[in-house]
Design an enzyme around this catalytic site. Structure first.
Site, short mmCIF file in Angstrom:
data_model
loop_
_atom_site.label_atom_id
_atom_site.label_comp_id
_atom_site.label_asym_id
_atom_site.label_seq_id
_atom_site.Cartn_x
_atom_site.Cartn_y
_atom_site.Cartn_z
N VAL A 66 -1.86 12.57 2.52
CA VAL A 66 -3.02 12.85 2.20
C VAL A 66 -3.79 13.98 2.75
CG1 VAL A 66 -5.39 11.80 1.71
CG2 VAL A 66 -3.12 10.30 1.58
N ASP B 249 -6.21 2.28 -2.73
CA ASP B 249 -4.94 2.04 -2.93
C ASP B 249 -4.54 0.93 -3.98
OD1 ASP B 249 -2.17 2.21 -2.23
OD2 ASP B 249 -2.36 1.97 -0.04
N ARG C 168 -6.61 -1.86 6.06
CA ARG C 168 -5.94 -0.38 5.98
C ARG C 168 -6.06 0.39 4.77
NH1 ARG C 168 -2.09 -4.30 5.91
NH2 ARG C 168 -1.36 -4.44 3.71
N ASN C 169 -6.44 -0.55 3.68
CA ASN C 169 -6.82 0.00 2.25
C ASN C 169 -8.05 0.06 2.03
OD1 ASN C 169 -3.92 0.35 1.87
ND2 ASN C 169 -3.56 -1.74 1.01
N ASP D 26 -3.09 -6.04 -2.77
CA ASP D 26 -2.54 -5.37 -1.36
C ASP D 26 -4.03 -5.10 -0.77
OD1 ASP D 26 -1.12 -4.32 0.46
OD2 ASP D 26 -0.64 -2.32 -0.51
N PHE E 228 4.71 7.20 0.89
CA PHE E 228 5.50 7.94 -0.03
C PHE E 228 4.95 9.54 -0.23
CE2 PHE E 228 5.61 3.47 -1.49
CZ PHE E 228 7.06 3.30 -1.38
N GLY F 10 -4.00 12.18 6.44
CA GLY F 10 -3.31 10.81 6.54
C GLY F 10 -1.97 10.95 5.88
N GLU F 11 -1.25 9.93 6.30
CA GLU F 11 0.27 9.90 5.83
C GLU F 11 0.55 8.38 5.38
OE1 GLU F 11 2.53 12.63 6.74
OE2 GLU F 11 3.55 11.58 5.17
#
Ligand code: ATP
Length: 448
Positions: A205, A326, A312-313, A308, A202, A198-199
């Site tokens: 992963v 996250d 996606r998290n 957040d 920052f 994953g990306e």
């Protein structure tokens, strides 16, 4: 030392030749306490990576402590910000060979200066920032300051002495020391990193292996960002719940490595959108909704605000358990001034307009997340821009029911999106609503 059941510990020494019934472990291994025994100080424990169970003496263990969320915790405690040369000289008294600090250059903004004491004098080395790299001698180049300090701690190189002792900035605590003391610092030599999975914004992963256990490793290269991520990590040391992605530990060095449990099926958006309704049924969607709700109920009980929460998290484990991850924005406080990073489509109106964050603003985001789940990973407010969403939501607009979404689930979304935060339910209440809904759904399936 008395240990509670469930306590996570780190082994202080090797125990390579266990007697019958005892656990085999090495220094630094992670061990969970399962139960007390009749014998004082002896516990039944499980090794976190081998999964083996056996007896262990409490004196051989160090309990893992949660780290206080502390803004003074610093990856670069030797970084003193913008101070002048004479100020640096004052700070490096009494003189001691190898005592050093790093400061921002006043004369050359954007560059740094390494000030180091040697033979009763202070030498100042300008650190030049060129092509995204740092250098003192145009011979050895570094990606960041952490990298540079590590190099000159081991090699004299171009400078007059090796860096032996950091001059700590007043009020900062060395993150490395704090992580080591509380049992969260892992050993880089025991970690192998393989393919990228994953990306993030920052850092990337990767899949990794830590002492035989498959793990996920987030690697953050830039030192300033790493400092910010340290906060996420300290929040994670406090959390232990089946529906929150578990932190295993951290490695500091050239880059910051955040090691967590691996979530084999990736994030919930990709999971749902790549499989679709022919593969994932409503029972599974309801279960995901409940998983996330339970994780959030736990955060609610600790008075932590995620800020957040979005599909996606949320990550999905090998056995289809959804866990919230996250924790980069998680805070105890409910006010923030940093509006730039806010995920507008997920953020409650009062958080957007008045920067008031609370568990109830997380509940709003949870409603959006429910919508994402039942629309199989679609982007919320499809076709609308972020600016439009802000305006029309404030004016009372709410998203429509996703196709085939049970009416009761849509009405749960509705209460999460009450304009008035007080009127939104707690996660505790939401969990009860969802459990009722799951039971009803099961009854319907049976009678069909
Ligand atoms: P940030 O904004 O904090 O950099 P992000 O939310 O953009 O982060 P990351 O947390 O860096 O994303 O994760 C990027 C992707 O890597 C995720 O969407 C997921 O697919 C994968 N990933 C992250 N953590 C894990 C994990 N523990 N197990 C498996 N995959 C993971």
């Amino acid at each position: 030392m008395s240990l509670a059941v469930g306590t996570q510990c780190v082994a202080k020494k090797d125990h390579k030749k266990p007697k019958c019934g005892e656990l085999l472990y090495y220094k630094g291994d992670l061990i969970a306490i399962l139960s007390k025994t009749m014998k004082e100080g002896i516990y039944l424990a499980r090794h976190s990576s081998t999964g083996e169970e056996g007896l262990i003496n409490a004196t051989e263990l160090r309990e893992r402590r949660a780290i206080q969320v502390n803004p003074s915790l610093s990856l670069m405690p030797w970084f003193h910000g913008r101070i002048s040369g004479p100020e640096a000289v004052c700070k490096l008294q009494p003189a001691e060979d190898g005592l050093f600090l790093v400061r921002e250059s006043i004369r050359h903004p954007g560059d740094y200066v390494l000030s180091v004491s040697v033979s009763g004098q202070v030498m100042h080395y300008r650190v030049i920032y060129e092509d995204n790299k740092l250098t003192i001698d145009y011979h050895t180049f570094f990606n960041n300051l952490l990298d540079m300090i590590e190099f000159y701690s081991k090699n004299k190189g171009f400078i007059a002495t090796r860096l032996l002792k950091p001059k700590l900035k007043a009020g900062t605590k060395s993150a490395e020391l704090e992580l080591a003391k509380s049992g969260w610092l892992l050993n880089i030599n025991k970690l192998t990193v393989s393919e990228r999975i994953g990306e993030g914004e920052f850092g990337a992963v990767y899949v990794g292996n830590y002492m035989g256990q498959k793990v996920a490793v987030k690697i953050i290269k830039c030192d300033v960002t790493a400092q910010a991520f340290l906060r996420e990590t300290t929040v994670m040391t406090k959390l232990q719940h089946k529906n929150l992605v578990r932190l295993l530990g951290v490695i500091l060095g050239k880059e910051l490595h955040i090691v967590t449990e691996i979530m084999e099926k990736g994030n919930l958006v990709n999971f749902l959108s790549s499989r679709g309704r022919s593969v994932v049924n409503v029972s599974q969607l309801l279960q995901f909704a409940l998983d996330v709700c339970e994780g959030m109920e736990y955060l609610e009980s600790l008075k932590l605000v995620h800020r957040d929460l979005a599909a996606r998290n949320v990550l999905v484990s090998d056995n289809n358990v959804a866990k919230v991850g996250d924790f980069g924005l998680t805070k105890v406080h409910s006010k923030t001034s940093d509006n730039a990073k806010l995920p507008i489509k997920w953020t409650a109106p009062e958080a957007l307009t008045k920067q008031i964050f609370s568990t109830k603003s997380d509940v709003w985001s949870y409603g959006i997340l429910l919508w994402e789940i039942f629309s199989y990973g679609r982007q919320p407010y499809p076709k609308l821009t972020v600016a439009d969403v802000k305006e029309i939501v404030e004016a009372g607009y709410r998203m429509e029911n996703p196709e085939d979404c049970p009416g009761e689930v849509y009405s749960v979304m509705g209460v999460c999106w009450e304009q008035e935060p007080r009127r939104r339910p707690s996660f505790h209440k939401l969990r009860h609503k969802l459990i009722r809904e799951i039971r009803k759904h099961q009854r319907n399936l049976q009678s069909a």
